[in-house]
Each structure stands twice: as C-alpha cells, then as structure tokens.
Design a protein around this motif. Sequence first.
Motif, PDB file in Angstrom:
ATOM      1  N   THR B 704       1.016  -1.251  -0.209  1.00 60.89           N
ATOM      2  CA  THR B 704       0.262   0.296  -0.204  1.00 60.89           C
ATOM      3  C   THR B 704       0.294   1.477  -0.017  1.00 60.89           C
ATOM      4  O   THR B 704       0.804   2.036  -0.243  1.00 60.89           O
ATOM      5  N   GLU B 705       2.131   0.990  -0.227  1.00 60.59           N
ATOM      6  CA  GLU B 705       3.167   1.783   0.185  1.00 60.59           C
ATOM      7  C   GLU B 705       2.991   2.957  -0.902  1.00 60.59           C
ATOM      8  O   GLU B 705       2.877   4.116  -0.590  1.00 60.59           O
ATOM      9  N   ALA B 706       2.938   3.075  -2.110  1.00 55.26           N
ATOM     10  CA  ALA B 706       2.666   3.540  -2.992  1.00 55.26           C
ATOM     11  C   ALA B 706       1.501   4.388  -3.522  1.00 55.26           C
ATOM     12  O   ALA B 706       1.390   5.302  -4.133  1.00 55.26           O
ATOM     13  N   LEU B 707       0.492   4.154  -2.305  1.00 57.14           N
ATOM     14  CA  LEU B 707      -0.772   5.061  -2.216  1.00 57.14           C
ATOM     15  C   LEU B 707      -0.515   5.536  -1.587  1.00 57.14           C
ATOM     16  O   LEU B 707      -1.975   6.697  -1.618  1.00 57.14           O
ATOM     17  N   ALA B 708       0.183   6.020  -0.657  1.00 61.34           N
ATOM     18  CA  ALA B 708       0.433   7.008  -0.162  1.00 61.34           C
ATOM     19  C   ALA B 708       0.225   8.486  -0.953  1.00 61.34           C
ATOM     20  O   ALA B 708       0.624   8.666  -2.124  1.00 61.34           O
TER      21      ALA B 708
END
Lengths: 142, 711, 353
Positions: B704-708
């Motif tokens: 989910t990192e890239a969703l920040a």
Amino acid sequence: MEEEKGDFEPKIVGFTCNWCTYAGADLAGTSRKKYPPNIRLIRLMCSGRIDPMFVLKALLNGADGVFIGGCHPGECHYIKGNFYARRRIAALRTILKQFGLDNRVRSEWISASEGDKFARTMKEMAEEIKQLGPNPMRDKIL
Amino acid sequence: MAEEKEEPEKEEVKEEEPIEEPKIGIYVCHCGINIKNTVDVDAVRDYAATLPNVVLAKDYMYVCSDPGQEIIKQDIREGRVNRVIVAACSPRLHEPTFRKTCISEGLNPFFFEMANIREQCSWVWEDKATNTEKAKDIVRSTVARSNLLEPLEEKEVDVVPETLVIGGGISGMYAALDIANAGYTVHLLERLPSIGGHMLQFDKTFPTLDCAACILTPRMVDVGKHPNIDLLSYSEVEEIGGSVGNFTVKVRRKPRYIVEKDPVTGAIVCTGCGLCATACRMKKIPNEFDLGLGMRTAAYLPMPQAVPACYTIDPEKCIMLTKGKCGKATLESTGEAIKRIKSGEVTVEEVKDEIPLCVATCGPNCIDFDMKDEIVELNVGTIIVATGTDVIDPALQPEYKYGVYPNVIHGLEMERLLAPNGPTQGKVIINGKEPKDIVFIQCAGSRNKQTGYEYCSRVCCMYSIKHAHLIKERIHDANISILYQDIRAYGKAFEEFYDRIKGEGINFRRGLASEVYQRPGSDRLVVRGEDTMLGEPYELEADLVVLATGLRPSDGVEKVVRLTKLSQSADKFFLEAHPKLRPVDTAIDGIFVAGCCQGPKDIPDSVAQAKAASSASLIYLGTGKAKLEAITSEINEELCTGCRTCEALCPYDALEFDAEEKVMRVNEAICKGCGCCNGACPSGAASMRHFRDRQVYAQIEALTEALAPPS
Amino acid sequence: MKGTELKYEDLEGFFKGLLENNVVDALIMPHRVGNKVSYMLVRDKERIASPESVIFAPSFGVNAANVVKGWMIDNKVGIVAKPCEIRAAIELIKLKQLNEESVLLITVDCSGAFKNEDYAEHYPEIGNLVDSAKIKELEGKGISMREACAICENRLADIGDIIIARVNGKVGVAGLTDMGVEALSAVELPLEDKDLERKEEKERIVAEARKRLGELPRIDSVEALEEFLRDCILCKNCRDVCPVCYCKECFFDQPLGNPAGGDLLNLAELRGAIEVPANQLLYHLTRVYHVCTTCVACGACEDACPKGIPLTRFYPVLAQKVQEIFEYVPGKDAKEPLPFTTYEDEELEECLR
Ligand SMILES: Cc1cc2nc3c(=O)[nH]c(=O)nc-3n(C[C@H](O)[C@H](O)[C@H](O)COP(=O)(O)OP(=O)(O)OC[C@H]3O[C@@H](n4cnc5c(N)ncnc54)[C@H](O)[C@@H]3O)c2cc1C
Ligand code: SF4
Ligand code: SF4
Ligand code: SF4
Ligand code: SF4
Ligand code: SF4
Ligand code: SF4
Ligand code: FES
C-alpha cells in the motif's frame, strides 16, 4: 486524488491460503487466463490465519479493495480453517457495511482447480471497485 | 513497518545467537521468454536493488537451472548475501528447489523467499508497463517480508518401530501382514474373540465368486502365527496419547475366562477342542456371527475358522459368571477344586460335583473364572485404524417391516443363509421352507435423507446380484426380482458380472418399493411400489424379502474418534487428509485409515487401502524418523491471557492449556501451522512462525506504500 | 425458576445471610457515599446497611465485571450488579477470565441509569430508585439517561445465578441455576415455583429501546466515522474500562500496534506523512471487531471518554449487528460457545461478498 470513478486502476490486496486459492491463481497463470493486473496476493498457509485486522490495515492504508480467498468450505487443507475465516470475515464485513466499506472487501472460495474462477473473480472485482472509485482513505494522512 | 528492525524477541525463550543484519540477494528470472516478454526484467532488477537491505540484484535466463542456482550458491558461499529472493515462478513450484540450494550452502532455508512474477504476473496480462509495475510491487512486498524472516528448525523425532492396527477385518489383517513381513512388530487389535471381520460371514464374493473362507482363512492363520504380529483379540483401546513416532496406547484385554496362552512361555493352552462348548448347559444363545440365525453355547468359538482358536466364555450368558452357580458347583467350589486338580491332589472325577460341566471336560484345564480385565501398555510409532463397518439398522425404514415379519431379512443375514458354515449349512430356508418368490429391495437405508444415510453404500447392488445368483444355484426355479434406483456396477469386472447374472433370468425392476405387507392369513408378503421406467405401479408377491442394507461406521466408532482425535466427514466415516491425494493419511501424522472405516468399499479396495496404509506407515518405521512441521505456532506467554479461544479452534488439538501458569502451550510435534490460532488471538499471543503478524503487516505496508499521497 | 417474594427491607437480611452462612466469602455490591453510588467489596456483614436504597439506584460508574476481570480465585465472591454487568461477567467466564465456580452472579433489575456524576448531582430529584414515569419526568427536566441505557433491551434481570426483580412494590428473588437455588436455600428462603419472566414488560422495553436506537444519529460513511472520532486522543480509556477487552497487553500497546520512534519515522518515510500518535480508525475498528461478539452494550466506554465522544453509537450499535448474524446474545448462557470458536458447515455465505 484526481482520479475519477471508473477511470482509475484500483490496487487490490489479496490474502489467500496456500493450498487452494493461491494455487488457483497459479493455475490461472499456467492456463494463461487473462485478468487485469490490479491484484497483489499475500500468501498465507490457510484462510484461518487471516486476522481481520489485516484487512482493516490494508483498507485504512488506502488499498482500494481487499480480496480474501480460501478453499471451499469443507475442503480446507487444515480441515476447518476456512470455517473460522468465514465467521471472521462475515463479522468484519458487517461492521464495515455501516460505513459503506464492505463492498471493497470480497471473499471467494476458489479451489486449486478453479483458475478460471480466480481470473473471473479478479475481473469482476476490478470492475466493481472501479465503479466505487478510489478508496477515500487514499487521500488521508494516516 | 517494512523496515522494523528486529529486536531480539522476548517470546524466543531458547534464543540462540541474534539474527544477522539482512543482506538480501535478489535474482530476477527471465524464465526464457516467459517472464521477459511481458515484464521489463531489467527495470525490476534495478528497482529491487534500491529496496531496503538489498545488497545485490541480478537477472538470469533460468535461475532454477544448475548454473542459475550456482550464482546464488556462490553469493551465499562468499558471504555476500544471507537472504535470498528469487523473483520468478510460483513458490508452489520452486520453493523446495531453492530451499535446497540454500541448505547446500548452509543457509537456513527459511531465509529464502520467492516473488511470484510469472504465474501471477507475466502470464496473466499482456501490457508490459503495467506488468512491470505489478512485478515491482510483488518484489517490494517480498523484500519487506524477507527483512523480517527468522531461521526455523526442521525437527525430527525418533519413531518407535512398531505399529498398532485397530480392527482385525480384511483391511486390518492385510495392513498388519505387510508391516510384519517388512520386519516390524505389529499389534493387531480386534474387539471380537476372532479376527476376520465381515468377509468371513460371506459364502462367495462378488464379482469373481471366490469362496470367501477359502481365500480368507489362510490369511487369518498367517496372521495368527506370524512372529511379528502380536494378536490382541477380544481387546479394546482405552487410551491413546503421544504423537507420531511415539504413541502411547492402553489396551484393555477382556477376560475370556479361558487361558489362551501360557503367560510365561507363550505356549498355547486352550487347544480349541471345543469340549467345553459341547458340555455347556447354556445352549440356546443366538450366535452374533450368524446374526442370531444360529445358536451357540455360553462357552463358544464364534465360527469354526476362528483365529485365535481359543474358546471364550460369554460373561453375560454363563450362569457361573452371572449367578455364581452352575449345576451344583459354585464359584468358590470351582476355584478350590481347580486348584486341587492342578496340584494333582484329586482327580476331576472326585470333585465333579464341585465344578461345572465345562471345567470337568477341559483336558488342559484352562478355564479360569477369576480372570480379570488386563491392561496392556504399548508404545507404537504409527497407528492404522481399520475398524470397518456395520450394517445400517433396517428398522429405520418401518415401511419395509424388518423385525415385524421373519421373512424380511437384510443382506448380511442373507450371506449367513448362503454360507456353508452358516446356520442352515448354506440352504436357503426361511420360515422352515424354501422360498420361491424372492424380492430384493436395494438402497435400504442408503441414499436416503430420512434415515440420515445420504451416501451410496457402494457394495449393495453387487452383493444383491451375487445373492440372486447364489440363490438360483440352489433353488433353480426361484423367481427373483431386484428393485433398484440405479445399478451401480462401477468396479473392475462388475458390469460384466451384472450382465451375466441378468442373463440368468433375474428380474430387474427400476423403482424402489414403497411398502411391504403380509397377505392376511398367510406368510406371503406383498411388495408394492412404482416402476419408474414404465411409470406404473407394481405389486409383487414374495416368500422372502431381502433388504440390501447399506454400510455405516462400525458400532463404537465414537470411542475410536474420541481416543484418536480423528475427524469424521459428514457421513461419519473417518476423514482422510485429502480426498484424492492423501486418501489413507489423516489430519494426524502417523495415524492412517484403511478399509470401510473410511467409507463403504468392496474387498479389493479395502485391501488396496490397507496396503497403502501399511506402506505409509513403513515410511516412518523404515526411516525411523518423523519430520515435524517447521512452520508452527508459538505462544508468547507474556501476552497470553489463557482465554483458550485458540484451543477451541485448533483443528489438530495441538494446543494445551497450562493450568498452572494459565497460558496455552503449543505441542510442536502436532501443530501443522495453519495459523488459525494466530488469526483468532486478539493480542497476538499466539504467533505463527514464518507468517507472523509483523511479517504480514510489512507486506501490507509495502503493497500500500505507493498509495500514500504525495507529501 | 424457584424463588420467593421479599419486602424491600428484607434484602439486608438476605445479603447478610449470604455472608453469614458462608454462601460467599465476599460480596461486591453497590453502596452509598453521600449522594454517590459506588461499589464495595464487603466481607463483614455488618457493613451492609439498607441495600434496598442503593442496589436499584439508577447510577452507572464502573462495570462491576471489569473489577473482577482476571480474578482467578478459589474464594467465592457474590456480585450484585445490573444486567449488563452480569452479562459481561458471563462473557468473562467464557473467556476464562473468571471462574464460573468462584462467582455467585446476582442480577438486579435495572431501570436505566444516569452517569454516576449526573446521578450524584441530581440525587435529590432522582432518589433511590425510579420507574419509567419518573424517568420521563426527569427527562423533561433535562436530566437524561445514558444513551446506552436508552437503547438497552436487557434491563430486566434474567441471567446470572440469582435475580432480584422489582414486582408490585416488592422484590422477587429467584435462583436461575443450581448454584443460585442452593444459595437461596442456604439462607433459608422459603422457595416455591416463581415466574419472573415478565414477557410483556420485556417486550415493551425492547420496543422502546429499538425505537430509541432508531433515533440515534448514524455513522454511515467513512467520512462520518472520521468526523465522529475526530477528537479521539487515543488515550484508550474506552478500552481500559471495557469489561470484555481482556488482553494482558493490548495489541495497541505493543510495538506493532503502537509504533514509536524509528518505526514511526520509517512509516512516515514510506507514506510521506502519518498521523501521530497513530490512526484512531485502526484502533477503534479493530477494537470493535475484537468485542463485536462480546460487547454487552454497557456504555462504560462512552462514560470514560475524556473527550465526550458518544461511543455508544459506535461500539454497542456495531456489535449488535454482528451479534445478529450469529444469533448470539452475549451473557445469555455461560455454556454457549463464543461465536468465533465454532461454526456451522453451511452459513453466512451471504455476508462474504
Ligand atoms: C452383506 C454384504 C456383502 C458383501 N459382499 C461383498 C462381496 O461379495 N465382495 C466384496 O468385495 N465386498 C463385499 N462386501 C464388502 C466387505 O464386507 C467390505 O469391503 C470388507 O468387509 C471391509 O473390510 P474391513 O476390514 O474394512 O471392515 P470389517 O470387515 O467391518 O472389519 C472390521 C473389523 O474391525 C473390528 N473392529 C471394529 N471396531 C473396533 C474397535 N473399536 N476395536 C477393535 N476392533 C474393532 C470389527 O470387529 C471387525 O473385525 C459386502 C458387505 C456386506 C455388508
Ligand atoms: S487466544 Fe491468545 S490469549 Fe487466548 S489462550 Fe490462545 S494464545 Fe492465549
Ligand atoms: S497453527 Fe494451527 S495447528 Fe498449530 S497450534 Fe495453531 S491452530 Fe493448531
Ligand atoms: S445498559 Fe442496560 S442494564 Fe446496563 S445500566 Fe444501562 S439499562 Fe441498565
Ligand atoms: S476514551 Fe475517548 S479519547 Fe480515549 S481512546 Fe477512547 S474514544 Fe479516544
Ligand atoms: S465496548 Fe463499550 S459498551 Fe461494549 S462492553 Fe465494552 S465498554 Fe461496554
Ligand atoms: S482492543 Fe483488542 S487487543 Fe486490545 S485489549 Fe481489547 S481485545 Fe485486546
Ligand atoms: S488451507 Fe485453504 S482455507 Fe485452509
């Protein structure tokens, strides 16, 4: 985010058991079934390992959808793990329903031989979540 | 928390050296063109190199090939990496391969991880750009996990080179013989006075019409005198503890009141001469082996071919044992007299009023009314359950009037009427005469929601066809009808057998009977039903109605379930570990099932399963070692509240409550690593190795990192 | 059920009798300190005075079950408390945080309660006990019942070992379990068949409670939930007072659930920015999942919140939805398994997708 409903690539996190659904996903691959590349699976040994907190964590971190996969009831490699999983997911989705978040969480029983079903489910899910639009949590500082 | 630093863990009691700082090596595979064509392998490799603790990232045409593995080995050997990730196909395919690669270089195999970028990425979508992004995500999630891995130990336990077989039917006997012939000790436990099981009750067996006794009795004798088989007849299991490799079993040997073997020398004492039975006053006792159709005495041998050939005195029927008195003799007088006879003080003749008739006639003097239950303790490495079946109670379908009219009988009773060693010496006699009109009703009890037995019992079609043939052999002008729903002639040579018997003038009619009643004023029966082929009702007259009753798990199976902790499927037969691939294994390592206790089947299938179970057992006995699952759960005692939620869930009963400390403990020899306990424990006190909360969390964070949002 | 009828003032003798006859070694029961009602753990029977003036008092402070949570003692303690508290005690028995044999659960009819501080403040108007008419009257004066009590369907004592019911100006005392009946016989109450089920009254209460529940503002979107929890400072008081949150060390006090220092910095690096001390949503959603089958809707969490967040609209309301799908009523029966430890072969498929 600037992305509009229906016009974005959802990120879906999946939790699957090793023996059925993960294997079913592999079979979808080996039989070259095509489905949109929105899903990333996290392999667990059994759906009974799934702690609903995983799902909450993924959703609150901004995942647009969470998929949960396990063996068909009665066919769990560990006999009854998926029966427990089913109760937990049902409870979690009941809670999420109050906030309209339940339709971002979907679980299916997919056996090792159901590559087709896996691909189909992924297609449907990507479609459904596109309709819902990005997870509102994506914008939040959490 | 992808980068959470490992702190030495408090739950790791037997903490050895602290885990080395991760140095991750990533090997991205082209898989020829399988990955390379739809994933930008170079981009993935370069991206991987930027991830935390990744010290090198390489790509190669076929990482699983020898030269490919050699690259990894070299990197490990030369100390460049201490964790390995291969981004390639599914771990279900090559995880074992690469784990071995690691082991060969002394790296703990649980420091290996696979990133599945083929089956779940390159093969399922065509667009290279999106696939490459997906592959990067998968690799990132794998790195996050890899950083938090811990070395795990693959433990082994020694296996006691002995097996316990529960049930002495054809299945149990064959399982025992194979293991004994391989040179290991087998304890074969049978609750009845003789081994043999149901097969011994038959005259002939379908589809070959072999004489059952002719093929079975030699095997029974083999079992009886095999030096490696410890035959525990007339015995029951009372306790089972321990786990694979070393089960501790308590067996209760019921008293026969007749000494089978000399306790010291092991020499046979009762010679099976049968004089006691001839002498016994209690004559008209229905013989269980003949299903009550024949009679026996209180001192008895269930059937002439019994193994062991030792007589038994029935404690419920012998008046000496129930009332303390037989003729003039009492228990005390008998005890006294036997002592005096044995010491040579008196002759039998001199004390003949003080002893019962059986004692008086027994040459070797082996009757002992003071015999008590004896508990035998065994240690065995494996257990084979072969407790077989019994027939479904035909009275569950009252419309067929079983138990109401004596000329309504069930299939097993038919077997006894046909058997030359049966109550009628193989003559079909019912109500004192030879029946002419005979009707078989199939699926009695089975395939029926009302009776609760919804499954097909698999043998009844064939045995009824066999019965029809055997009756025809004896009563040439018999008029036989078989009423069926479907004829299931699925086995080898079954259809041919069915065809052949059809040619013998047997009348097959589709449509089960709805009711059986007696013609008033006669003992003729009327069978009524509807022919589903012709769509019209029928009414058949019969002298004899045979219900083709199905099979159900044998009496007393609940106790075996409780003691072994095995699971049952919905039909209450024992549940195998996998319906297709592990048909004789069970959820419990070291316990196997064979024969009809796992589900209805015919003799060849039972024997095949018995031989499979013995070979599965022999793997343990032969290697002398049992590998335990390395990925097991553990309980952090500092966190555990002792709520016992996990205990209620564990499919294997691997969790035990420590009442002293009020915490759970995992029996690692039993735990299979499903993680159900971890999934249920709110505070994470139950923690699944290799899939710990923090390891899964790290993957979630990574995915989910890239969703920040951009900061 | 077996029981008898007593006059209000006979209750003192009854409670004293329990201690005197060694039916219990101690009692946990309400007592009065000036205007305030709180609990006492009493072993000397002489310290019990006019219990009838306080056990029915419509005041809620702590949940008594939270007091005894984890007391795995051999002595026997009688707990005199409201239905929601006894229900919580029964859930704790199932969670092995209380020995079934070491507690005698005495459930007292409840009329609905006020926060203990409200009760103390308005004691002169409220008095020792109230009925529904009185509650209406008080509400008219702006003195309202706790929200948890307004939606409580289980005010009539119908669980535990012994129930104490208010019927026609008297009290009905009855034993529901063997232990309860034995206790009543030990204090020599003349026992006869007694029906204290009060079906109609119960139906009336349920109907009223459902109506009030329907009137509560709903938190029906993520945005609404964020808004609802906006002021939460993650003090976790709501957890600490919750009788059915039973962990030795809560997940949210462990490094994974409560990251700090370097871990937080790492997270902030991954995500650009993160909320500190942490994300309220994860805490509350996880906690509501953890208590979703066991929450007895006592409202203690709401009372404890220093920021005045009306948590009744969250915890009990959500938990009730889950309890409905499992057809589970927490605290109904100590023998009934917890929903997450059991299953049916065929169920709940409609809840999965
Ligand atoms: C009427 C009828 C006719 C049949 N005809 C044929 C045929 O012609 N051909 C064919 O191939 N098959 C036939 N079958 C099927 C055949 O009977 C089975 O395949 C076979 O008996 C299976 O053997 P088994 O050893 O698994 O079970 P069983 O024969 O049932 O043996 C089980 C043994 O275990 C013992 N036991 C049970 N519980 C315990 C316990 N708790 N402790 C210790 N011992 C225990 C029992 O006493 C018994 O000796 C027929 C079946 C029936 C009912
Ligand atoms: S569920 Fe957790 S707290 Fe409860 S007994 Fe098991 S390990 Fe301990
Ligand atoms: S991991 Fe599975 S088998 Fe092991 S103790 Fe936990 S529930 Fe039992
Ligand atoms: S929640 Fe119910 S039982 Fe508890 S104090 Fe309020 S009204 Fe009484
Ligand atoms: S008591 Fe109130 S402020 Fe404290 S954690 Fe709970 S909701 Fe937040
Ligand atoms: S969550 Fe709140 S209402 Fe529910 S039991 Fe806990 S304190 Fe009571
Ligand atoms: S919130 Fe969950 S982890 Fe924390 S104390 Fe309550 S049940 Fe335990
Ligand atoms: S192993 Fe697939 S659900 Fe348990």
